[in-house]
Design a protein around this motif. Structure first.
Motif, PDB file in Angstrom:
ATOM      1  N   LEU A   1       0.829  -1.211   0.000  1.00 59.07           N
ATOM      2  CA  LEU A   1       0.000   0.000   0.000  1.00 59.07           C
ATOM      3  C   LEU A   1       0.863   1.262   0.000  1.00 59.07           C
ATOM      4  O   LEU A   1       0.495   2.276  -0.589  1.00 59.07           O
ATOM      5  CB  LEU A   1      -0.954   0.003   1.196  1.00 59.07           C
ATOM      6  CG  LEU A   1      -2.101  -0.995   1.117  1.00 59.07           C
ATOM      7  CD1 LEU A   1      -2.844  -1.073   2.448  1.00 59.07           C
ATOM      8  CD2 LEU A   1      -3.051  -0.637  -0.013  1.00 59.07           C
ATOM      9  N   ARG A   2       2.025   1.203   0.642  1.00 56.83           N
ATOM     10  CA  ARG A   2       2.951   2.341   0.630  1.00 56.83           C
ATOM     11  C   ARG A   2       3.753   2.380  -0.668  1.00 56.83           C
ATOM     12  O   ARG A   2       4.079   3.448  -1.182  1.00 56.83           O
ATOM     13  CB  ARG A   2       3.905   2.257   1.824  1.00 56.83           C
ATOM     14  CG  ARG A   2       3.254   2.647   3.127  1.00 56.83           C
ATOM     15  CD  ARG A   2       4.272   2.817   4.238  1.00 56.83           C
ATOM     16  NE  ARG A   2       4.972   1.589   4.580  1.00 56.83           N
ATOM     17  CZ  ARG A   2       4.567   0.694   5.482  1.00 56.83           C
ATOM     18  NH1 ARG A   2       3.450   0.894   6.128  1.00 56.83           N
ATOM     19  NH2 ARG A   2       5.271  -0.371   5.726  1.00 56.83           N
ATOM     20  N   TRP A   3       4.096   1.219  -1.214  1.00 56.69           N
ATOM     21  CA  TRP A   3       4.941   1.134  -2.399  1.00 56.69           C
ATOM     22  C   TRP A   3       4.210   1.553  -3.672  1.00 56.69           C
ATOM     23  O   TRP A   3       4.800   2.182  -4.548  1.00 56.69           O
ATOM     24  CB  TRP A   3       5.470  -0.292  -2.552  1.00 56.69           C
ATOM     25  CG  TRP A   3       6.252  -0.522  -3.802  1.00 56.69           C
ATOM     26  CD1 TRP A   3       5.921  -1.341  -4.827  1.00 56.69           C
ATOM     27  CD2 TRP A   3       7.504   0.056  -4.168  1.00 56.69           C
ATOM     28  NE1 TRP A   3       6.881  -1.312  -5.811  1.00 56.69           N
ATOM     29  CE2 TRP A   3       7.863  -0.451  -5.422  1.00 56.69           C
ATOM     30  CE3 TRP A   3       8.358   0.976  -3.552  1.00 56.69           C
ATOM     31  CZ2 TRP A   3       9.028  -0.082  -6.083  1.00 56.69           C
ATOM     32  CZ3 TRP A   3       9.524   1.348  -4.213  1.00 56.69           C
ATOM     33  CH2 TRP A   3       9.846   0.816  -5.448  1.00 56.69           C
ATOM     34  N   ALA A   4       2.936   1.245  -3.796  1.00 62.71           N
ATOM     35  CA  ALA A   4       2.202   1.501  -5.038  1.00 62.71           C
ATOM     36  C   ALA A   4       2.284   2.961  -5.491  1.00 62.71           C
ATOM     37  O   ALA A   4       2.604   3.216  -6.661  1.00 62.71           O
ATOM     38  CB  ALA A   4       0.753   1.044  -4.905  1.00 62.71           C
ATOM     39  N   PRO A   5       2.014   3.950  -4.634  1.00 62.64           N
ATOM     40  CA  PRO A   5       2.127   5.342  -5.092  1.00 62.64           C
ATOM     41  C   PRO A   5       3.556   5.726  -5.479  1.00 62.64           C
ATOM     42  O   PRO A   5       3.769   6.457  -6.443  1.00 62.64           O
ATOM     43  CB  PRO A   5       1.648   6.170  -3.899  1.00 62.64           C
ATOM     44  CG  PRO A   5       0.836   5.235  -3.073  1.00 62.64           C
ATOM     45  CD  PRO A   5       1.438   3.877  -3.282  1.00 62.64           C
ATOM     46  N   VAL A   6       4.535   5.238  -4.745  1.00 66.45           N
ATOM     47  CA  VAL A   6       5.936   5.542  -5.049  1.00 66.45           C
ATOM     48  C   VAL A   6       6.325   4.952  -6.404  1.00 66.45           C
ATOM     49  O   VAL A   6       6.991   5.595  -7.210  1.00 66.45           O
ATOM     50  CB  VAL A   6       6.861   5.005  -3.926  1.00 66.45           C
ATOM     51  CG1 VAL A   6       8.334   5.152  -4.293  1.00 66.45           C
ATOM     52  CG2 VAL A   6       6.571   5.715  -2.621  1.00 66.45           C
ATOM     53  N   LEU A   7       5.873   3.732  -6.664  1.00 69.83           N
ATOM     54  CA  LEU A   7       6.136   3.087  -7.944  1.00 69.83           C
ATOM     55  C   LEU A   7       5.494   3.868  -9.085  1.00 69.83           C
ATOM     56  O   LEU A   7       6.125   4.144 -10.105  1.00 69.83           O
ATOM     57  CB  LEU A   7       5.599   1.651  -7.922  1.00 69.83           C
ATOM     58  CG  LEU A   7       5.685   0.860  -9.221  1.00 69.83           C
ATOM     59  CD1 LEU A   7       7.140   0.572  -9.562  1.00 69.83           C
ATOM     60  CD2 LEU A   7       4.897  -0.427  -9.106  1.00 69.83           C
ATOM     61  N   ALA A   8       4.245   4.268  -8.926  1.00 64.43           N
ATOM     62  CA  ALA A   8       3.520   4.970  -9.986  1.00 64.43           C
ATOM     63  C   ALA A   8       4.046   6.388 -10.204  1.00 64.43           C
ATOM     64  O   ALA A   8       4.204   6.828 -11.340  1.00 64.43           O
ATOM     65  CB  ALA A   8       2.029   5.015  -9.660  1.00 64.43           C
ATOM     66  N   ASP A   9       4.310   7.100  -9.118  1.00 66.51           N
ATOM     67  CA  ASP A   9       4.743   8.494  -9.233  1.00 66.51           C
ATOM     68  C   ASP A   9       6.221   8.646  -9.567  1.00 66.51           C
ATOM     69  O   ASP A   9       6.660   9.722  -9.944  1.00 66.51           O
ATOM     70  CB  ASP A   9       4.446   9.258  -7.940  1.00 66.51           C
ATOM     71  CG  ASP A   9       2.957   9.467  -7.726  1.00 66.51           C
ATOM     72  OD1 ASP A   9       2.192   9.385  -8.717  1.00 66.51           O
ATOM     73  OD2 ASP A   9       2.561   9.696  -6.571  1.00 66.51           O
TER      74      ASP A   9
ATOM     75  N   TYR B   1       1.570 -18.237  -5.642  1.00 64.31           N
ATOM     76  CA  TYR B   1       1.265 -16.847  -5.322  1.00 64.31           C
ATOM     77  C   TYR B   1       0.981 -16.060  -6.593  1.00 64.31           C
ATOM     78  O   TYR B   1       1.564 -16.302  -7.643  1.00 64.31           O
ATOM     79  CB  TYR B   1       2.439 -16.176  -4.598  1.00 64.31           C
ATOM     80  CG  TYR B   1       2.879 -16.923  -3.381  1.00 64.31           C
ATOM     81  CD1 TYR B   1       2.248 -16.720  -2.163  1.00 64.31           C
ATOM     82  CD2 TYR B   1       3.920 -17.842  -3.448  1.00 64.31           C
ATOM     83  CE1 TYR B   1       2.647 -17.424  -1.033  1.00 64.31           C
ATOM     84  CE2 TYR B   1       4.330 -18.543  -2.325  1.00 64.31           C
ATOM     85  CZ  TYR B   1       3.694 -18.324  -1.126  1.00 64.31           C
ATOM     86  OH  TYR B   1       4.078 -19.016  -0.024  1.00 64.31           O
ATOM     87  N   ASN B   2       0.102 -15.067  -6.466  1.00 63.46           N
ATOM     88  CA  ASN B   2      -0.214 -14.184  -7.574  1.00 63.46           C
ATOM     89  C   ASN B   2      -0.667 -12.864  -6.967  1.00 63.46           C
ATOM     90  O   ASN B   2      -1.345 -12.837  -5.939  1.00 63.46           O
ATOM     91  CB  ASN B   2      -1.315 -14.824  -8.422  1.00 63.46           C
ATOM     92  CG  ASN B   2      -1.639 -14.059  -9.671  1.00 63.46           C
ATOM     93  OD1 ASN B   2      -2.815 -13.853  -9.949  1.00 63.46           O
ATOM     94  ND2 ASN B   2      -0.673 -13.623 -10.436  1.00 63.46           N
ATOM     95  N   ASN B   3      -0.259 -11.742  -7.581  1.00 63.62           N
ATOM     96  CA  ASN B   3      -0.642 -10.452  -7.016  1.00 63.62           C
ATOM     97  C   ASN B   3      -0.784  -9.392  -8.089  1.00 63.62           C
ATOM     98  O   ASN B   3      -0.340  -9.557  -9.223  1.00 63.62           O
ATOM     99  CB  ASN B   3       0.390  -9.991  -5.983  1.00 63.62           C
ATOM    100  CG  ASN B   3       1.718  -9.668  -6.641  1.00 63.62           C
ATOM    101  OD1 ASN B   3       1.821  -8.741  -7.428  1.00 63.62           O
ATOM    102  ND2 ASN B   3       2.744 -10.423  -6.327  1.00 63.62           N
ATOM    103  N   PHE B   4      -1.415  -8.300  -7.714  1.00 62.26           N
ATOM    104  CA  PHE B   4      -1.463  -7.080  -8.504  1.00 62.26           C
ATOM    105  C   PHE B   4      -1.324  -5.911  -7.543  1.00 62.26           C
ATOM    106  O   PHE B   4      -1.956  -5.888  -6.483  1.00 62.26           O
ATOM    107  CB  PHE B   4      -2.781  -6.932  -9.280  1.00 62.26           C
ATOM    108  CG  PHE B   4      -2.906  -5.588  -9.926  1.00 62.26           C
ATOM    109  CD1 PHE B   4      -2.269  -5.324 -11.122  1.00 62.26           C
ATOM    110  CD2 PHE B   4      -3.616  -4.569  -9.315  1.00 62.26           C
ATOM    111  CE1 PHE B   4      -2.338  -4.065 -11.701  1.00 62.26           C
ATOM    112  CE2 PHE B   4      -3.700  -3.309  -9.893  1.00 62.26           C
ATOM    113  CZ  PHE B   4      -3.060  -3.056 -11.091  1.00 62.26           C
ATOM    114  N   VAL B   5      -0.504  -4.930  -7.919  1.00 61.57           N
ATOM    115  CA  VAL B   5      -0.324  -3.708  -7.150  1.00 61.57           C
ATOM    116  C   VAL B   5      -0.451  -2.550  -8.129  1.00 61.57           C
ATOM    117  O   VAL B   5       0.270  -2.522  -9.136  1.00 61.57           O
ATOM    118  CB  VAL B   5       1.070  -3.663  -6.468  1.00 61.57           C
ATOM    119  CG1 VAL B   5       1.268  -2.359  -5.726  1.00 61.57           C
ATOM    120  CG2 VAL B   5       1.246  -4.843  -5.543  1.00 61.57           C
ATOM    121  N   GLY B   6      -1.369  -1.631  -7.878  1.00 56.55           N
ATOM    122  CA  GLY B   6      -1.541  -0.493  -8.769  1.00 56.55           C
ATOM    123  C   GLY B   6      -2.008   0.748  -8.044  1.00 56.55           C
ATOM    124  O   GLY B   6      -2.660   0.669  -7.005  1.00 56.55           O
TER     125      GLY B   6
END
Length: 122
Positions: free
Chosen positions: A20-28, A75-80
Motif C-alpha cells: 500500500l505504501r509502495w504503489a504510489p511511489v512506484l507509480a509516481d 502466489y499471484n498479485n497485482f499492485v496499482g
C-alpha cells in the motif's frame, strides 16, 4: 515453499501494508529522476485488441492504475495506483494460475476496477 527458486521474481517478499505504501511511489516515480520516469511511462500496447492494458518500462497501465502484477508457484498479485483518483489497489492471492490459465489476481483486479471504480473493461 521458498520463493528463492524464482530468482528476482521471488526476491521481493512483502506485506499488504508495504505494498500500500509502495504503489504510489512506484507509480509516481518518487525514487527516479524525471527523465527516467518519463521514459518508463511511455506505454505501448500489449495486444492488438483495443482497451487492453499497456506496458511501459517495468510498469503497466491497467486502465489508469499504474503498477504491476506478479506470480510464482503458489502466489499471484497485482499492485496499482491511480494518480488521478489517488487510489491504490492491492490484490494478493495464494494461487498462481486458475484452471483456464488466467492469473487470478488480474481477473480480480478487473472485477475491482469495474465494480468499485467503474472502469470499463474491453
Amino acid at each position: 515453499m521458498s520463493p528463492s527458486g524464482a530468482w528476482a521474481a521471488g526476491a521481493g517478499v512483502s506485506t499488504l501494508d508495504d505494498l500500500l505504501r509502495w504503489a504510489p511511489v512506484l507509480a509516481d516515480g518518487e525514487l527516479l529522476g524525471p527523465r527516467t520516469q518519463r521514459e518508463r511511462l511511455t506505454f505501448v500496447p500489449t495486444s492488438d485488441q483495443p482497451g487492453r492494458p499497456t506496458y511501459g518500462l517495468a510498469i503497466a497501465n491497467f486502465f489508469g492504475f499504474l503498477g504491476h502484477d506478479g506470480q510464482i508457484p503458489g502466489y499471484n498479485n497485482f499492485v496499482g495506483y491511480d494518480p488521478k483518483r489517488k487510489a491504490t489497489v492491492v490484490i494478493l492471492v495464494n494461487l498462481n494460475q486458475s484452471p483456464d490459465g488466467a492469473a487470478p489476481s488480474d481477473e480480480l483486479t478487473k472485477l475491482v476496477l469495474s465494480e468499485v471504480f467503474h472502469v470499463p473493461q474491453a
